[in-house]
Design a protein around this motif. Structure first.
Motif, short mmCIF file in Angstrom:
data_model
loop_
_atom_site.label_atom_id
_atom_site.label_comp_id
_atom_site.label_asym_id
_atom_site.label_seq_id
_atom_site.Cartn_x
_atom_site.Cartn_y
_atom_site.Cartn_z
N GLN A 20 0.81 -1.22 0.00
CA GLN A 20 0.00 0.00 0.00
C GLN A 20 0.84 1.28 0.00
O GLN A 20 0.30 2.36 -0.19
N PHE A 21 2.14 1.18 0.20
CA PHE A 21 2.97 2.37 0.35
C PHE A 21 3.60 2.73 -1.00
O PHE A 21 4.67 2.26 -1.33
N TYR A 22 2.91 3.56 -1.75
CA TYR A 22 3.30 3.79 -3.14
C TYR A 22 4.46 4.78 -3.25
O TYR A 22 4.52 5.80 -2.56
N ASP A 23 5.38 4.46 -4.16
CA ASP A 23 6.44 5.40 -4.50
C ASP A 23 5.85 6.57 -5.28
O ASP A 23 4.80 6.45 -5.92
N THR A 24 6.53 7.68 -5.23
CA THR A 24 6.06 8.86 -5.97
C THR A 24 6.82 9.07 -7.26
O THR A 24 6.48 9.95 -8.04
N GLN A 25 7.86 8.26 -7.50
CA GLN A 25 8.62 8.37 -8.74
C GLN A 25 8.66 7.01 -9.41
O GLN A 25 8.83 5.99 -8.75
N ALA A 26 8.50 7.02 -10.72
CA ALA A 26 8.54 5.77 -11.48
C ALA A 26 9.96 5.20 -11.47
O ALA A 26 10.93 5.95 -11.49
N PRO A 27 10.09 3.88 -11.44
CA PRO A 27 11.43 3.28 -11.49
C PRO A 27 12.08 3.50 -12.84
O PRO A 27 11.41 3.67 -13.86
N GLU A 28 13.41 3.52 -12.85
CA GLU A 28 14.12 3.71 -14.10
C GLU A 28 13.86 2.56 -15.07
O GLU A 28 13.78 2.76 -16.28
#
Length: 225
Positions: A20-28
């Motif tokens: 449930q703890f979403y990152d705010t930046q897309a992975p490379e």
């Protein structure tokens, strides 16, 4: 209306069962995507999961295809008079065969992989649960979960009219897998391959299946064509 917060895991986050703890930046480098979501219709819930590999993830893609084939066979087991726990145990046998076929494990037969707890390190949860007014609907455990399936939410014999989920998974969860890799059985694993797959997180494929008088209907596949 969503009956629960959607689980959306990219890359290694797909290995967290209720992420449930979403990152705010897309992975490379996007390698995998797991979406576990549903809707509520006329008071009843759906609960569906799909896992999508990136186009260049050939090894992970093969695992996804293998797990989907297993999932289809498990759905075909659903019928009145079938013990739900038997479908769960069949899942572990299928996971063992998939681990060997994919080259993650060698030198151990399928029976040993199950008995030694190897498959539980890759597939730690139950095969599914009742589905209805609640996502994890009630009355699934009239008897305690069996010793070889402590997290199984449904221990009953299937009857006409019951609706269940069938959701096998295969995950790279370090806290579960590393003790096995570093133990006596570690020599049977391809550590390099497993380390590479850590970045993909895991796979889960889930359908909603209703028990009929002589078998079952896979409601998810019917709606998706």
């Amino acid at each position: 209306e969503a009956p629960y917060h959607s689980i959306i895991g990219v890359n290694e986050h797909a290995g967290t069962l209720h992420y449930q703890f979403y990152d705010t930046q897309a992975p490379e480098r996007p390698r995998s995507l797991l979406i576990d979501a549903g809707v509520r219709f006329r008071g009843y819930c759906s609960d569906i999961t799909r896992t999508t590999p990136a186009p260049d993830e050939r090894r992970f893609s093969a695992l996804v295809q293998g797990l989907e084939q297993l999932q289809n066979r498990l759905c075909e087991m659903v019928a009145p008079g079938v013990e739900y726990a038997a479908i769960h145990r069949k899942t572990h046998q299928g996971i063992a065969a998939l681990l060997s076929a994919a080259g993650l494990v060698s030198g151990l037969d399928d029976e040993a992989l199950v008995e030694q707890g190897v498959t539980r390190a890759f597939f730690p949860h139950g095969i599914g649960h009742f589905l209805g007014i609640q996502v994890h609907d009630v009355a699934g455990k009239l008897e305690p979960s069996p010793a070889d399936a402590p997290f199984l939410r449904l221990t009953r014999t299937l009857e006409e009219g019951m609706v269940v989920t069938i959701e096998p998974g295969l995950y790279i969860i370090s806290s579960l897998l590393d003790p096995v890799l570093n133990g006596p059985l570690g020599k049977h694993f391809d550590h390099e391959v497993i380390d590479d797959l850590r970045g993909c997180g895991g796979i889960r494929i889930e359908d909603n299946v209703v028990v009929t008088s002589d078998g079952a209907r896979n409601l998810t596949r019917e709606m998706s064509g």
